[in-house]
Design an enzyme around this catalytic site. Sequence first.
Site, PDB file in Angstrom:
ATOM      1  N   GLU A 141       9.444  -4.354  10.116  1.00 24.65           N
ATOM      2  CA  GLU A 141       9.834  -3.034   9.584  1.00 24.65           C
ATOM      3  C   GLU A 141      10.368  -2.152  10.705  1.00 24.65           C
ATOM      4  OE1 GLU A 141       6.989  -1.168   6.974  1.00 24.65           O
ATOM      5  OE2 GLU A 141       8.108   0.722   6.955  1.00 24.65           O
ATOM      6  N   ASP A 187       0.839  -1.199   0.000  1.00 18.45           N
ATOM      7  CA  ASP A 187       0.000   0.000   0.000  1.00 18.45           C
ATOM      8  C   ASP A 187       0.876   1.253   0.000  1.00 18.45           C
ATOM      9  OD1 ASP A 187       0.859  -0.119   2.610  1.00 18.45           O
ATOM     10  OD2 ASP A 187      -1.135  -0.120   3.525  1.00 18.45           O
ATOM     11  N   SER A 188       2.207   1.063  -0.066  1.00 20.51           N
ATOM     12  CA  SER A 188       3.113   2.170  -0.397  1.00 20.51           C
ATOM     13  C   SER A 188       2.722   2.743  -1.754  1.00 20.51           C
ATOM     14  CB  SER A 188       4.570   1.676  -0.431  1.00 20.51           C
ATOM     15  OG  SER A 188       4.678   0.478  -1.181  1.00 20.51           O
ATOM     16  N   GLU A 244      -1.252  -5.671   8.572  1.00 20.43           N
ATOM     17  CA  GLU A 244      -0.407  -5.057   9.600  1.00 20.43           C
ATOM     18  C   GLU A 244      -1.030  -5.260  10.976  1.00 20.43           C
ATOM     19  OE1 GLU A 244       0.430  -0.972   8.707  1.00 20.43           O
ATOM     20  OE2 GLU A 244       1.123  -1.435   6.685  1.00 20.43           O
TER      21      GLU A 244
HETATM   22  O1  KIV Z   1       3.574  -1.055   1.517  1.00 18.81           O
HETATM   23  C1  KIV Z   1       4.715  -1.548   1.397  1.00 18.81           C
HETATM   24  O2  KIV Z   1       5.417  -1.349   0.404  1.00 18.81           O
HETATM   25  C2  KIV Z   1       5.211  -2.374   2.494  1.00 18.81           C
HETATM   26  C3  KIV Z   1       6.678  -2.623   2.552  1.00 18.81           C
HETATM   27  C4  KIV Z   1       7.384  -1.377   2.921  1.00 18.81           C
HETATM   28  C5  KIV Z   1       7.011  -3.753   3.447  1.00 18.81           C
HETATM   29  O3  KIV Z   1       4.455  -2.808   3.303  1.00 18.81           O
END
Ligand code: KIV
Length: 283
Positions: A184, A46-47, A117
């Site tokens: 993380e 979700d980045s 998460e």
């Molecule tokens: O959303 C993402 O890209 C992630 C990674 C940073 C692990 O959860």
Amino acid sequence: MQQRKITAPDVAAAKNARKLTVITAYDAGQAALAEAAGADILLVGDSLGMVVLGQPDTLGVTMGQMLHHVSAVSAGASRALVLADMPFMSYQADVAEAVRNAGRLVKEGRAQAVKLEGGREIVPQVRAIVSAGIPVVGHLGLTPQHVAALGGYKVQARTAEAARRLVEDARALCEAGCFAIVLECVPTQVAALVTQDVPVPTIGIGAGPGCDGQVLVFHDLLGLYEGFKPRFVKRYAELAALIREALGEFAREVRSGEFPTGEHSFEMDPEEYAKLVSGLKKS
Ligand code: KIV
């Protein structure tokens, strides 16, 4: 290199056998590039919200946006496992809703697994999704969907008490059925301790070298995202600068008339052209 599709059991079996490489991807082209580089897992993180959609954090990402990008990554991947993040509020409120949304990521997006998460508080969701036949990856430490509660993007589990809670969360996620856990932004020693403690692979980001694998965001490792560079990011290229230079060259050549030349253009048969011109004169 393994040619058949990598599965969740393959990832689980990598524990103590080999290091796992995980790269985020958001479209088919990125998926093909990351896979060709040898990535075991393509994480549609979700980045997405920050590096693709221009949002300030991951909180605004919707199921619709995730499905759009997960489908594209699945279309571009032939070997690597496609792992989809469950976006904020697609699983927290209700167990049944969590299962339905995980199911959509698999059914419509063709993801092979989902990532959530949180620790003990999401064990009911993890159990229910796993029971539905969908492999789940956990995510502990700095969990960006909790940024408001955490008070920013900070290293987690720095104290003995916080690290103990993290170990317990990791154990709870494993018992609930997770086949891997992302760690993380936690101290190197804590990540190594969790890695030794749990039976599933840990995938670190800002968690030191002791994890069973490492993940980086595609745009971060290629120098495509210039908004913010966390300390744990290593840039293996500076593509934003290269792209700016190439696009600037295109714009300059358009303005000067250097582009396009005959090489990039199409000619009409001279006889047809003559007919066209004389016909136009008569009309
Ligand atoms: O959303 C993402 O890209 C992630 C990674 C940073 C692990 O959860």
